[in-house]
Write a protein that holds these residues in place. Structure first.
Motif, PDB file in Angstrom:
ATOM      1  N   GLU A 126     -19.125 -11.434 -18.278  1.00 17.72           N
ATOM      2  CA  GLU A 126     -17.935 -11.264 -18.863  1.00 17.72           C
ATOM      3  C   GLU A 126     -17.203 -12.289 -19.563  1.00 17.72           C
ATOM      4  O   GLU A 126     -17.479 -13.468 -19.058  1.00 17.72           O
ATOM      5  CB  GLU A 126     -17.077 -10.209 -18.381  1.00 17.72           C
ATOM      6  CG  GLU A 126     -16.541 -10.907 -16.917  1.00 17.72           C
ATOM      7  CD  GLU A 126     -15.767  -9.949 -16.039  1.00 17.72           C
ATOM      8  OE1 GLU A 126     -15.334  -9.016 -16.339  1.00 17.72           O
ATOM      9  OE2 GLU A 126     -16.033 -10.360 -14.796  1.00 17.72           O
TER      10      GLU A 126
ATOM     11  N   LYS B 285     -24.381 -10.013 -14.014  1.00 18.60           N
ATOM     12  CA  LYS B 285     -23.442  -9.246 -15.052  1.00 18.60           C
ATOM     13  C   LYS B 285     -22.512 -10.532 -15.564  1.00 18.60           C
ATOM     14  O   LYS B 285     -21.777 -11.197 -14.750  1.00 18.60           O
ATOM     15  CB  LYS B 285     -22.610  -8.118 -14.613  1.00 18.60           C
ATOM     16  CG  LYS B 285     -23.395  -7.002 -14.310  1.00 18.60           C
ATOM     17  CD  LYS B 285     -22.878  -5.644 -14.520  1.00 18.60           C
ATOM     18  CE  LYS B 285     -24.041  -4.552 -14.107  1.00 18.60           C
ATOM     19  NZ  LYS B 285     -24.646  -4.613 -12.911  1.00 18.60           N
TER      20      LYS B 285
ATOM     21  N   ALA C   3     -28.535 -13.418 -14.563  1.00 16.03           N
ATOM     22  CA  ALA C   3     -28.600 -13.036 -15.782  1.00 16.03           C
ATOM     23  C   ALA C   3     -29.482 -13.773 -16.631  1.00 16.03           C
ATOM     24  O   ALA C   3     -29.742 -15.050 -16.868  1.00 16.03           O
ATOM     25  CB  ALA C   3     -27.340 -13.102 -16.583  1.00 16.03           C
TER      26      ALA C   3
ATOM     27  N   VAL D  50     -20.837 -15.334 -15.036  1.00 19.93           N
ATOM     28  CA  VAL D  50     -21.968 -14.436 -14.642  1.00 19.93           C
ATOM     29  C   VAL D  50     -21.648 -14.321 -12.939  1.00 19.93           C
ATOM     30  O   VAL D  50     -21.396 -15.105 -12.409  1.00 19.93           O
ATOM     31  CB  VAL D  50     -23.131 -15.168 -14.843  1.00 19.93           C
ATOM     32  CG1 VAL D  50     -24.343 -14.046 -14.339  1.00 19.93           C
ATOM     33  CG2 VAL D  50     -23.113 -15.218 -16.357  1.00 19.93           C
TER      34      VAL D  50
END
Ligand code: LLP
Length: 442
Positions: free
Chosen positions: A419, A417, A20, A413
């Protein structure tokens, strides 16, 4: 670059973590922000577990020392990786249970566990409690008796091996608030005391010799000392320990003053330790004890970074240049507490050469609020994204709301991705527990 490497610089010249882009993360989630790479955490848990499986016939358990970083998601990861956990407070225990973590794979530590913490632990079926005082043993025996259960316990010993970052020393008697000394007979006395308790089942011994250790020999020496003690206790009281918990302490890379270890290096630490346990068991004709280790820092430390936005810049010619960030000692108190060193870089200009030395200052109202002193950096500008590396351990877990700043959010990560695993705080959170007595209200 080795297989544990979680960081790289991408084509845009931005720092990347776990795939990321750190600049995107800062934009999307805001700063300050703790960022954790899940793959790194899992790889570290796996290398320890695999080594116990392969070198010790699976006769043991990795306990993630959750004081390094505690939140629901980390317990969920540990559970998926078939790793146990160590907790040091009712709060950590509660967090683990809230994440669905099985209580029987939890070990509780603490030199002064509170009555309410012991009650809470026993009532919820905690696997094992590492006893660290006479009063605790007495209270625990009573609690277990009242509930008609037998509580598994270990005794925290002090093997007289003290490890420092790059060295270890053997001291006759370590001055510590933790554990019962093996050298002066205290651990033996405590063994007798626990064996006399009807409702406690003594499984064995624990020791923990320090943190951020790179010296293999210190782990080996500690394991040998406790194994010798187990043999001694078998002879003198007929009690043979079936569990040996050797604690945590494996070091991580913070700056280039530290070695950058590969997964195989961590496996080697554990292999050396296992070798010592096995050969002592053979020498003393003991069964190989069930082996526990409690790594914390090495599991989450290098998995985490903190992202900040550069704010005020103050150049005091000939003296110091301060680069201030939107965080500080409230999200990372480790420089203020231990003068710990960190590597910092500009996440949005990660390819640029360092041209000056600066001090990274926090936003708290005190001069000691710095994160790193005299560190190399390109000429930072207000608005740049600053990354502090290796902040996964003992940063979020030691954070506070000092000056009523927000404790930053944390994201996890996976495959590029991110969150939330810890939400951002709000002003409402800041005043949540405040009470304004009626008489102050108009
Ligand atoms: N087991 C016990 C009983 C411990 O006391 C500790 C750490 C560990 C395991 C985990 O050790 P690790 O693998 O993380 O080195 N706040 C300090 C570190 C304190 C460590 C206390 N005990 C820091 O920020 O450096």
């Amino acid at each position: 670059m080795n297989e544990r490497e979680t960081l790289k610089i991408n084509g845009l010249g931005h720092l990347e973590i776990g795939g990321a882009d750190a600049v995107d993360l800062a934009k999307k989630f805001g700063t300050p922000l703790y960022v954790f790479d899940e793959a790194h955490i899992r790889n570290m848990m796996r290398v320890y577990k695999k080594t116990i499986d392969e070198e010790y016939d699976g006769n043991g358990l990795v306990l993630y020392a959750s004081k390094a970083f505690s939140c629901k998601a980390i317990y969920a990861i540990a559970n998926e990786e078939s790793v146990g956990v160590d907790v040091v407070s009712g709060g950590e225990f509660y967090t683990a249970l809230s994440a669905g973590f099985p209580a029987d794979k939890i070990y509780m530590h603490g030199n002064n566990k509170l009555l309410r913490e012991l009650e809470f632990a026993v009532d919820n079926g905690i696997g094992n409690i590492v006893v660290d005082s006479y009063s605790e043993a007495d209270v625990l025996d009573e609690l277990a008796g009242k509930r008609g259960i037998k509580q598994n316990v270990l005794i925290r010993t002090n093997p007289g091996v003290e490890a420092h970052t790059h060295a270890f020393v053997q001291t006759a008697r370590t001055d510590s608030k933790f554990g019962f000394s093996i050298n002066d007979g205290a651990a033996e006395e405590m063994t007798k005391h626990i064996l006399s308790k009807k409702n406690l089942v003594l499984k064995g011994y624990h020791c923990h010799i320090g943190s951020q250790i790179f010296e293999k020999q210190s782990f080996v020496l500690a394991a040998e000392k406790v194994m010798d003690f187990i043999a001694k206790m078998k002879k003198s009281s007929g009690f043979e320990a079936t569990e040996l918990n050797i604690g945590g302490g494996f070091g991580v890379w913070y700056t280039d003053e530290d070695p950058k270890l590969k997964l195989s290096d961590y496996a080697d630490y554990l292999k050396a330790l296992i070798g010592a346990v096995k050969s002592k068991a053979k020498e003393h004709k003991l069964n190989n004890p069930y082996l526990l280790i409690e790594p914390g820092r090495s599991i989450v430390g290098e998995a985490g970074i903190t992202l900040y936005t550069v704010g005020a810049i103050k150049d005091i010619p000939g003296i110091k240049k301060y680069v201030a960030i939107d965080g500080g000692m409230f999200d990372n108190p480790r420089y203020a507490l231990y003068q710990s060193k960190y590597t910092v870089l500009l996440a949005d200009r990660a390819n640029e050469k360092n041209t000056e030395r600066v001090t990274i200052a926090g936003k708290c109202c005190e001069s000691g609020d710095v994160i790193a002193v005299d560190v190399p950096l390109p000429e930072a500008k207000t608005g740049n994204i600053l990354a502090v590396l290796t902040t996964g351990a003992y940063n979020y877990s030691m954070a506070s709301n000092y000056n009523r700043n927000f404790i930053p959010a944390a994201v996890l990560v996976k495959d590029g991705k991110a969150e939330y695993i810890v939400k951002p705080q709000t002003y409402e959170d800041i005043v949540r527990n405040d009470v304004l007595p009626e008489r102050f209200k108009k």
